[in-house]
Enzyme design. Structure first.
Site, PDB file in Angstrom:
ATOM      1  N   ARG A   1      -9.264 -46.673   3.335  1.00 35.85           N
ATOM      2  CA  ARG A   1      -9.284 -46.661   2.095  1.00 35.85           C
ATOM      3  C   ARG A   1      -9.785 -48.540   2.334  1.00 35.85           C
ATOM      4  NH1 ARG A   1      -5.189 -45.793  -2.278  1.00 35.85           N
ATOM      5  NH2 ARG A   1      -4.802 -43.823  -1.664  1.00 35.85           N
TER       6      ARG A   1
ATOM      7  N   ASP B   1      -9.956 -52.369  -0.029  1.00 33.70           N
ATOM      8  CA  ASP B   1      -9.540 -53.091  -1.208  1.00 33.70           C
ATOM      9  C   ASP B   1     -11.354 -53.988  -1.984  1.00 33.70           C
ATOM     10  OD1 ASP B   1      -7.137 -51.611  -1.522  1.00 33.70           O
ATOM     11  OD2 ASP B   1      -6.468 -53.545  -0.649  1.00 33.70           O
TER      12      ASP B   1
ATOM     13  N   ARG C   1      -3.418 -58.303   5.154  1.00 31.69           N
ATOM     14  CA  ARG C   1      -3.430 -59.122   4.297  1.00 31.69           C
ATOM     15  C   ARG C   1      -2.196 -60.340   4.124  1.00 31.69           C
ATOM     16  NH1 ARG C   1      -6.932 -56.905  -0.578  1.00 31.69           N
ATOM     17  NH2 ARG C   1      -6.194 -58.867  -1.978  1.00 31.69           N
TER      18      ARG C   1
END
Lengths: 263, 263
Positions: free
Chosen positions: A52, A54, A200
């Site tokens: 995935r 985000d 991140r």
């Protein structure tokens, strides 16, 4: 008769999507590609990504696969999908793959980039494509020194998303580079895999070292603690780009194209 | 008592605006800056730019001036404006200027950049910041050769906007550079002034030379003809960035900042 497996090399601007994964009622990259495929072939397929991304996170080299009964040549399928996909998503290449290829399961590594504008005023031309740090005096040497503590095989729980439970948080980080790029910074990460929000979170903590709030060894102590609460806040999504998914055998033809400094 | 004159160095993403110049009922850069100024000081001012930019055209170094009775230090005024301006517009610097300074009248030249993605598939990450050319085999040497015909002092009527009447279409083009940049091209133009849509018309015609539709001397023949109908179609606005306005005396402090490859 068997369906055939197609691998897609996808680029997208994550700004307008609720991430990669299909969610009813929301525009997602997976949903848009599946809808476009249905528009082209009339067939409902499941598009499986390498992982995935985000909401707000971009991709220059996301990889996905799907199984189809369509007999269209893969390259033509790619062009046809681009005619139906919304502007912020594009199929850079579509190729036939072995039935054993799995976009997620066959991946042996990933490369991510993170772009940070460092300037007194907010970035306006690249808004949505870069995060922003106002402090011009970020200590690059300290950030690089902190980043070196992350290299190698570690339990990265401290840099995983908060409130998440995974059985195995051990990953190998093969490279971290931080370069000045026209008044900003570009972070590059390569590893055998990344936990949810790990890049991140790493960037967020490295920025704190750059600001001088903590010395470089703090990165090592956070890593060793395995406690998410010790790391800094997650850096915003718009700076992050999935550059490349690595497989044992190259799937796609290297094409000189517009990579816009992102590969 | 006299009002004081303030000069602003502005950057903006032109995508969401109907160009620079104020128009009732439309979001424009001039309108937004005037509204922000009124919100900060309560004063209605007229913001005079170095020139207009069209809808969709960006600026990294637009310059404007205004006269105000406010006693706020210029730098604080700049910060305050940024708090009220919409995200795609930013005041990079605000300085006190001589009363004789005029953003348009004092300008002695301008630099523009034009970014073109050259790739089989449309740019998605830099959508709205680059034009797109699908043909990977653009002949760069031919484009550069064609561009050399444009250098110097000429009547540029053939590359002005169609249907327009101006008394003097003579301008001096001091430099044209075309560089490969990561699979795309960046055009750079410097001149003492540019006619309306001139840069986009020059780019449109140079691309035709790159495609091989015309040889480089065609550029010279179009220029000499002074007929707009002989030049190629105007290149789209999203590739164009006003990089810099040149004045006899530098107004702003050179600041290393995030120029994002645009200056």
């Amino acid at each position: 008769m068997q369906p055939r497996r197609i691998a897609l090399l996808l680029a997208y601007h994550g700004g307008g999507f609720h991430g990669f994964q299909r969610q009813p009622g929301f525009a997602t990259v997976q949903g848009e590609v599946e809808d476009a495929f249905c528009a082209v072939t009339g067939e409902s397929v499941t598009v499986i990504g390498s992982g995935r991304t985000d909401a707000g996170v971009h991709a220059w080299g996301q990889v996905a696969h799907l199984d189809t009964w369509s007999r269209l040549p893969a390259a033509r399928l790619g062009h046809a999908l681009n005619a139906y996909l919304p502007d912020p998503i594009v199929v850079r290449q579509a190729v036939d793959s072995d039935a054993s290829f799995h976009a997620n399961g066959s991946a042996v590594g990933k490369r991510y980039g993170y772009r940070l504008a460092v300037a007194e005023t907010r970035p306006v031309l690249h808004r949505g494509l870069m995060a922003w740090e106002r402090r011009a005096d970020l200590d690059l040497a300290a950030m690089r020194s902190g980043a070196r503590h992350l290299l190698g095989r570690h339990d990265f729980s401290a840099f995983a998303a908060a409130g998440r439970t995974t059985t195995n948080d051990v990953r190998t980080l093969q490279a971290v580079h931080i370069q000045r790029r026209r008044g900003g910074l570009v972070f590059a990460f390569q590893g055998d895999g990344f936990l949810y929000k790990m890049v991140r979170n790493l960037v967020g903590s490295l920025i704190e070292v750059g600001r001088g709030r903590w010395g470089p060894p703090w990165i090592a102590s956070v890593l060793q603690s395995r406690e998410r609460s010790r790391a800094a806040a997650t850096a915003p999504p718009e700076g992050l780009v999935l550059w490349r998914v690595l497989y044992p055998k190259p799937l796609f033809t290297p094409v000189r194209g517009h990579s816009a400094g992102l590969d």
